[in-house]
Design a protein around this motif. Structure first.
Motif, PDB file in Angstrom:
ATOM      1  N   ALA A   3      -8.612  36.770  -6.308  1.00 24.78           N
ATOM      2  CA  ALA A   3      -7.582  35.747  -6.315  1.00 24.78           C
ATOM      3  C   ALA A   3      -7.858  34.693  -7.377  1.00 24.78           C
ATOM      4  O   ALA A   3      -6.941  34.104  -7.930  1.00 24.78           O
ATOM      5  N   LEU A   4      -9.130  34.451  -7.716  1.00 22.36           N
ATOM      6  CA  LEU A   4      -9.470  33.438  -8.713  1.00 22.36           C
ATOM      7  C   LEU A   4      -9.175  33.903 -10.129  1.00 22.36           C
ATOM      8  O   LEU A   4      -8.904  33.106 -11.004  1.00 22.36           O
ATOM      9  N   LYS A   5      -9.247  35.209 -10.384  1.00 20.06           N
ATOM     10  CA  LYS A   5      -9.041  35.728 -11.728  1.00 20.06           C
ATOM     11  C   LYS A   5      -7.590  36.133 -11.975  1.00 20.06           C
ATOM     12  O   LYS A   5      -7.261  36.562 -13.060  1.00 20.06           O
ATOM     13  N   ARG A   6      -6.749  36.004 -10.964  1.00 16.89           N
ATOM     14  CA  ARG A   6      -5.358  36.412 -11.119  1.00 16.89           C
ATOM     15  C   ARG A   6      -4.663  35.484 -12.129  1.00 16.89           C
ATOM     16  O   ARG A   6      -4.785  34.268 -12.055  1.00 16.89           O
ATOM     17  N   THR A   7      -3.949  36.070 -13.081  1.00 16.49           N
ATOM     18  CA  THR A   7      -3.241  35.263 -14.078  1.00 16.49           C
ATOM     19  C   THR A   7      -1.776  35.160 -13.678  1.00 16.49           C
ATOM     20  O   THR A   7      -1.211  36.060 -13.068  1.00 16.49           O
ATOM     21  N   GLY A   8      -1.163  34.067 -14.057  1.00 15.34           N
ATOM     22  CA  GLY A   8       0.247  33.866 -13.741  1.00 15.34           C
ATOM     23  C   GLY A   8       1.135  34.454 -14.816  1.00 15.34           C
ATOM     24  O   GLY A   8       0.682  34.829 -15.891  1.00 15.34           O
ATOM     25  N   THR A   9       2.397  34.545 -14.488  1.00 13.92           N
ATOM     26  CA  THR A   9       3.392  35.008 -15.448  1.00 13.92           C
ATOM     27  C   THR A   9       4.331  33.848 -15.755  1.00 13.92           C
ATOM     28  O   THR A   9       4.233  32.782 -15.148  1.00 13.92           O
ATOM     29  N   ILE A  10       5.250  34.079 -16.673  1.00 12.52           N
ATOM     30  CA  ILE A  10       6.198  33.019 -17.018  1.00 12.52           C
ATOM     31  C   ILE A  10       7.081  32.707 -15.818  1.00 12.52           C
ATOM     32  O   ILE A  10       7.333  31.554 -15.493  1.00 12.52           O
ATOM     33  N   ASP A  11       7.539  33.783 -15.127  1.00  8.08           N
ATOM     34  CA  ASP A  11       8.416  33.586 -13.972  1.00  8.08           C
ATOM     35  C   ASP A  11       7.667  33.003 -12.773  1.00  8.08           C
ATOM     36  O   ASP A  11       8.215  32.200 -12.033  1.00  8.08           O
ATOM     37  N   ARG A  12       6.418  33.452 -12.568  1.00  9.77           N
ATOM     38  CA  ARG A  12       5.612  32.978 -11.438  1.00  9.77           C
ATOM     39  C   ARG A  12       4.271  32.466 -11.958  1.00  9.77           C
ATOM     40  O   ARG A  12       3.273  33.193 -11.961  1.00  9.77           O
ATOM     41  N   PRO A  13       4.243  31.214 -12.392  1.00  6.82           N
ATOM     42  CA  PRO A  13       2.989  30.687 -12.926  1.00  6.82           C
ATOM     43  C   PRO A  13       1.958  30.519 -11.809  1.00  6.82           C
ATOM     44  O   PRO A  13       2.305  30.356 -10.643  1.00  6.82           O
ATOM     45  N   LEU A  14       0.707  30.606 -12.209  1.00 10.66           N
ATOM     46  CA  LEU A  14      -0.393  30.454 -11.247  1.00 10.66           C
ATOM     47  C   LEU A  14      -0.354  29.053 -10.653  1.00 10.66           C
ATOM     48  O   LEU A  14      -0.547  28.869  -9.456  1.00 10.66           O
ATOM     49  N   THR A  15      -0.063  28.071 -11.479  1.00 11.65           N
ATOM     50  CA  THR A  15       0.057  26.700 -11.001  1.00 11.65           C
ATOM     51  C   THR A  15       1.156  26.000 -11.792  1.00 11.65           C
ATOM     52  O   THR A  15       1.448  26.373 -12.919  1.00 11.65           O
ATOM     53  N   HIS A  16       1.753  25.001 -11.168  1.00  9.20           N
ATOM     54  CA  HIS A  16       2.789  24.234 -11.858  1.00  9.20           C
ATOM     55  C   HIS A  16       2.216  22.970 -12.482  1.00  9.20           C
ATOM     56  O   HIS A  16       2.922  22.242 -13.157  1.00  9.20           O
ATOM     57  N   ASP A  17       0.950  22.715 -12.265  1.00 11.34           N
ATOM     58  CA  ASP A  17       0.284  21.532 -12.816  1.00 11.34           C
ATOM     59  C   ASP A  17      -0.094  21.831 -14.265  1.00 11.34           C
ATOM     60  O   ASP A  17      -0.898  22.725 -14.525  1.00 11.34           O
TER      61      ASP A  17
END
Length: 110
Positions: A3-17
Motif C-alpha cells: 500500500a505504501l508503494k502504490r502510485t496514483g493516477t491522474i484520475d485517482r491520485p494517491l493524495t490530494h495534498d
C-alpha cells in the motif's frame, strides 16, 4: 502490492495534498525548455482572430448601413418634395392659362 508503494493516477491520485505529491519530472523525449506546442493551433488562432476582428467591425458595418439607409431616405424625400413642387407649379400655370383664355375670350366678345 504494498500500500505504501502504490502510485496514483491522474484520475485517482494517491493524495490530494500538493505537498505530498511526487514532483513532476520532464520526459526524456522532449528537451527541457522547449516551446513546441503539442497540437498545432495556428489555423484555430487565425480563425479566432478573424472572428474577433469581424465582431469588432460589426458596429462599424451597422453604422455604415444605417447611414446608407438615412441617405437613401433623404434622397427619396428630396425627390418627393421636388415632385410636389412641380405639381403645384403645374396647377398654378394651368390656372394662369385658363385666366388668360378667359380674358382673351372676354376681349374678343366685346
Amino acid at each position: 502490492m504494498n500500500a505504501l508503494k502504490r502510485t496514483g493516477t491522474i484520475d485517482r491520485p494517491l493524495t490530494h495534498d500538493p505537498q505530498k505529491q511526487a514532483p513532476m519530472t520532464s520526459s526524456t523525449s522532449e528537451p527541457s525548455g522547449s516551446a513546441t506546442p503539442a497540437v498545432t493551433t495556428i489555423g484555430a488562432n487565425a480563425s479566432r482572430q478573424n472572428r474577433t476582428r469581424e465582431m469588432q467591425l460589426i458596429p462599424e458595418a451597422l453604422a455604415r448601413a444605417h447611414m446608407h439607409e438615412r441617405l437613401r431616405e433623404a434622397g427619396a424625400e428630396r425627390q418627393a418634395a421636388r415632385l410636389i413642387a412641380a405639381r403645384r407649379m403645374q396647377r398654378r400655370a394651368e390656372r394662369v392659362s385658363m385666366r388668360a383664355r378667359r380674358a382673351l375670350a372676354m376681349a374678343v366678345m366685346h
